[in-house]
Write an enzyme that holds these catalytic residues in place. Sequence first.
Site, short mmCIF file in Angstrom:
data_model
loop_
_atom_site.label_atom_id
_atom_site.label_comp_id
_atom_site.label_asym_id
_atom_site.label_seq_id
_atom_site.Cartn_x
_atom_site.Cartn_y
_atom_site.Cartn_z
CB THR A 44 40.39 37.11 42.06
OG1 THR A 44 41.64 36.47 41.97
CG2 THR A 44 39.87 37.38 40.67
CD GLN A 45 38.54 43.30 45.52
OE1 GLN A 45 37.76 44.21 45.33
NE2 GLN A 45 39.58 43.40 46.30
#
Lengths: 267, 266
Positions: A44-45
Site C-alpha cells: 500500500t502506498q
Amino acid sequence: MDHFPTNWGRPRNDTWDPYATYPIHQRPQNHQPKDRFAEGVQHTQQPIVTGTSVLAIKFKDGVMMAADNLASYGSLARFRDIQRLHPVGKYTVLGAGGDMSDFQYIQSILDELIVDELAAADGHTLGPKEIHNYLAEVMYSRRSNMNPLWNSLLVGGYKDGKSFLAYVDLLGTTYTASTLATGYGAYIAQPLLRRAVEGRENELTADEARKILEDSMRVLFYRDARSLDQYQIATITADGVHITESRKLETAWSFAEGIRGYGAQTQ
Amino acid sequence: MAAYFQAPTAYSRTALPPLAAVSAPQHLVPPSDTSGTIMAITGVGFTVIAGDARRGDAFGAYPQVRFVPTVFRLTDKAVLATNGFASDGNIFIKKVRQRLDWYRHAHAKDMSLHAIALLIQSMLYQRRFCPFYVHNILGGIEDDGSGAVYSFDEVGSYVRETCRAAGSASTMLQPFLDSQIYPKSSQPPTPGSATHLSLARVLALVMDSYKHAADRLSHDQIGDGLEVYIVLSKGTSTQGLNIEGVSEVTSIPGGERIFLLRRSLA
C-alpha cells in the site's frame, strides 16, 4: 516458481567446465527476481477508499465513540452505508479512519484473535488494553516491513470498572487521553471535545456525552468535505458494547443564502 | 548453447528492468520526529532526568496530544529518556524493559547502570541498518554511588557525560547547560559529576531551561507537561526535594531512591 529454466542450474558441460567451477553468482540471470510475479507484489502506498474522522470521549459510565458512515473514493462519496465502528469481544470497540480495505483486514485478524481466545477457554478474556497493545504491535511491525496498514484507529472500552481509550496509527504511534479524534477531527473537533470533557470525565452522563459527540459531528459535517451527515455512536459501559443504528444529523444551511460566493448569487 | 555461456551482462533473453526499478520505494513510511526535549544532569550522589510531555504530529505542525511520558523508570537506579520517533521509542523501551526483566529473573538483582548502557548500545547497533530513530539519554546511579549520564545516538554510540540535552530544544539548551555545569577552564568539557552544584540548583536549572525553551520555541516543539525523575544514591539527603509536585516512586526501600516531579509548562 521460477519459470526460467536457465535459472534452475547449469547443465554440465564437460568440454567447457568439467569440474563445475563456473561461479554461482555469475550464472546468468541469478540476480533477477526469482519469481516472475515478484514485481506484481505491491505494498500500500496510499489509501484508496477512505473513512474520515473518528471521535471518542470518556464519560461517567465508560467510553463513547462516533464515526460517520461514509467511505470516500478520493473526493467522491462512494459508499454511504459503511460501518466504521467495530465491536471486538465483549468489552471493546474499534473505530477506524483511513483505508477501509485495511480496516476490513484488521477486523478479520481481530475476530480471529477473539475466536482463538474463546477456543482457549482458559477463563481469560481480552479487554481494550490488550486489544490496543496487540494492534499497536501489528501496526508497528507492518510499518517496519514497509507495508503499513493505512489507518488511524481509536480503541475504546470498559472492563473491570475501568474506562480505556487510546489511539494507534499506521506508524505504530500510540497515545491515550480522555478525548481523542482522528483525521480532520483531530484539528476541528478535538479542541471542542477537550473543552467539553476535560476535568469532567467522572461527571458527564451518557446523554451529555452523546450531545457533545453529536455537536462535534455536526461541526465536522459542516467543515469536513469528506464527511457525511449519517453516523453511528458506540457506547461501552459495564453493560457491554452498544452500537446505534445509523442516525442523521440535523443541519441548517439557510445562513448560506446571505454569504457571497456560497449560495446562488452570481455577483 | 553458445549464448548460454556468455558473460551475464551480454545475456539478455528477457528485457527485465533493473532490480532497483521494480522494488518498492525504500522510504515508503519514513519515521517522523514527534518532537519534545529531554535532558539529564548529574551531580554528587544524584542524577536528574527530565522530559516534556507534548507530542507533535507527523508533520511537525500541531501538538497531537498533551500528555505522553518520554522518561521511563527502568530500575530504582536507572531512568531512560527517549526522544525522536515516538513508536520506535515505545517499542525500544518495551524491549529494554523485557531484557531487564530477564536479567532480574536470571540473576535476582537489577542490572547495574553501566551494564544497561552497554545493553542499550548493542540493542541499538543490532538495528544498524534499520535504526530506531531515537536519541536515548540514560541517567542514574552507578554501583560506586556516583551519578552518571549516558547519551546515545541512534545507532548506539554512547558516552558518559555530566549533562546532555536532546530533541527539539537541544541546540538552545546544550550550550546553556555546558556554561552552567562544566568548569570554565575545562576545554573541552570533561565527564564526571558537577561537584559545585546542589540538587536544588540543578532542579532549578532544569525547570528554568524548560520554561524558557517553551517560551522561545514554536508551539508544537515543546510544552504542556514536564516530568523530572530524580535519582539519589544510597544515603544522599533529600534536601532540595521539598518542593511542590514531588512524589517518591522507589520500589525497594533501603537502596537508591527515585522521585518524580511533575510540572505544568502551560
